[in-house]
Scaffold this motif. Structure first.
Motif, short mmCIF file in Angstrom:
data_model
loop_
_atom_site.label_atom_id
_atom_site.label_comp_id
_atom_site.label_asym_id
_atom_site.label_seq_id
_atom_site.Cartn_x
_atom_site.Cartn_y
_atom_site.Cartn_z
N LEU A 237 0.82 -1.21 0.00
CA LEU A 237 0.00 0.00 0.00
C LEU A 237 0.86 1.26 0.00
N LEU A 238 2.01 1.21 0.67
CA LEU A 238 2.89 2.37 0.71
C LEU A 238 3.61 2.60 -0.62
N LEU A 239 4.00 1.50 -1.28
CA LEU A 239 4.80 1.63 -2.50
C LEU A 239 3.96 1.79 -3.75
N ALA A 240 2.73 1.33 -3.74
CA ALA A 240 1.91 1.32 -4.96
C ALA A 240 1.73 2.72 -5.57
N PRO A 241 1.38 3.77 -4.81
CA PRO A 241 1.20 5.08 -5.45
C PRO A 241 2.48 5.60 -6.10
N ALA A 242 3.63 5.43 -5.43
CA ALA A 242 4.89 5.90 -6.01
C ALA A 242 5.24 5.13 -7.27
N PHE A 243 5.00 3.83 -7.26
CA PHE A 243 5.30 3.02 -8.44
C PHE A 243 4.37 3.39 -9.59
N ALA A 244 3.12 3.68 -9.30
CA ALA A 244 2.17 4.07 -10.34
C ALA A 244 2.59 5.38 -10.99
N ARG A 245 3.09 6.32 -10.18
CA ARG A 245 3.56 7.60 -10.74
C ARG A 245 4.81 7.40 -11.60
N ALA A 246 5.70 6.52 -11.16
CA ALA A 246 6.96 6.32 -11.88
C ALA A 246 6.75 5.66 -13.23
N THR A 247 5.69 4.87 -13.38
CA THR A 247 5.45 4.15 -14.64
C THR A 247 4.23 4.70 -15.38
N ARG A 248 3.90 5.94 -15.12
CA ARG A 248 2.73 6.54 -15.75
C ARG A 248 3.00 6.81 -17.22
N ALA A 249 1.99 6.57 -18.05
CA ALA A 249 2.12 6.81 -19.48
C ALA A 249 2.11 8.30 -19.77
N PRO A 250 2.72 8.75 -20.89
CA PRO A 250 2.73 10.18 -21.22
C PRO A 250 1.33 10.77 -21.31
N GLU A 251 0.39 10.04 -21.90
CA GLU A 251 -0.96 10.57 -22.03
C GLU A 251 -1.64 10.70 -20.68
N GLU A 252 -1.25 9.83 -19.72
CA GLU A 252 -1.80 9.94 -18.37
C GLU A 252 -1.25 11.15 -17.66
N GLU A 253 0.01 11.51 -17.96
CA GLU A 253 0.62 12.67 -17.28
C GLU A 253 0.04 13.98 -17.80
N THR A 254 -0.36 14.00 -19.08
CA THR A 254 -0.87 15.24 -19.67
C THR A 254 -2.38 15.33 -19.62
N ALA A 255 -3.05 14.26 -19.18
CA ALA A 255 -4.50 14.26 -19.14
C ALA A 255 -4.98 15.22 -18.05
#
Length: 258
Positions: A237-255
């Motif tokens: 639970l602690l690592l999941a949000p950070a890992f999700a941000r690190a592997t976010r797709a470009p379209e997810e970052e600009t959405a």
């Protein structure tokens, strides 16, 4: 045109099967090679079994021995143990072959997700097996032997012992994969992180139920499995949000944020 499309799909399916067979052969070849080295070169199947049997032998009296009730059991059991050890040693290569099979169909950001998970899965599985061997077995076997009546001569059968050891090692190895499961569920948007936090009490109950089913019927071994499972769930639970941000797709970052 439909025939061309159907033929193309069939050729693609066949090519995937050929690629899958190639990856499985490569994985099995390395496992077999490691097995042959361990069995015939160093340290030998008998030595490997003696190492696996060490936690039980430490718990028994100095003059106690295990027994073999089958005619070929003294040969087959060390081979089975050696094959298991070869698989654990080869696990990173086996998982890499799985990753190499699925990688061509992944996007760049998804490949960034897979590689760390393959590495962490291997390390966590080996860590779980090591925790079971070096810590759990010593405590559990000593407890069982000290609990046994003095009128009983404890002489475990080697086949039953190996089956027990393999079951326990597999259970702890899979248990230590809990953070990876949590991270995958969150990253693939299958379950929101808030939902996983909300079901924490049910996870704790489920961990103790699984421990009661998998481990021997003593509270000590159940705690040794259930408590790490709960702690590893919290780590996930602690690592999941950070890992999700690190592997976010470009379209997810600009959405745009909702």
């Amino acid at each position: 045109m439909p025939d061309d499309t159907e033929n193309g799909a069939q050729e693609t399916f066949i090519s995937h099967l050929i690629e899958l067979r190639s990856r499985l052969v490569k994985a099995a070849a390395v496992v077999l090679l490691v097995f042959l080295v361990l069995f015939a070169v160093w340290p030998g199947a008998a030595t490997i079994y003696d190492i696996v049997a060490r936690p039980m032998m430490w718990a028994l009296p100095a003059n106690a021995h295990m027994i073999a009730t089958g005619v070929i059991t003294p040969f087959l059991v060390p081979m089975k143990v050696t094959l298991l050890v070869a698989f654990v040693i080869s696990l990173p290569w086996v998982l890499y072959q799985i990753w190499a099979f699925v990688a061509p169909g992944l996007y760049t950001h998804e490949k960034r997700l897979i590689a760390p998970l393959v590495i962490s899965s291997s390390l966590l599985f080996i860590l779980g097996v090591g925790f079971c061997y070096f810590f759990v077995f010593g405590k559990v076997f000593s407890f069982i032997y000290n609990f046994a009546p003095k009128s009983i001569t404890v002489a475990p059968d080697i086949e039953n012992y190996v089956d027990f050891v393999m079951t326990m090692c597999l259970a702890f190895g899979v248990t230590f994969e809990v953070p990876v499961v949590v991270i995958v569920l969150v990253r693939m948007n299958l379950v929101p992180i808030e939902k996983l936090r909300a079901i924490r009490p049910y996870v704790i109950v489920g961990a103790f139920i699984i421990a009661a089913v998998v481990t021997p019927p003593d509270i000590m071994s159940q705690l040794f499995l259930a408590v790490p499972m709960c702690l590893l769930y919290e780590i996930g639970l602690l690592l999941a949000p950070a890992f999700a941000r690190a592997t976010r797709a470009p379209e997810e970052e600009t959405a745009p944020q909702q």
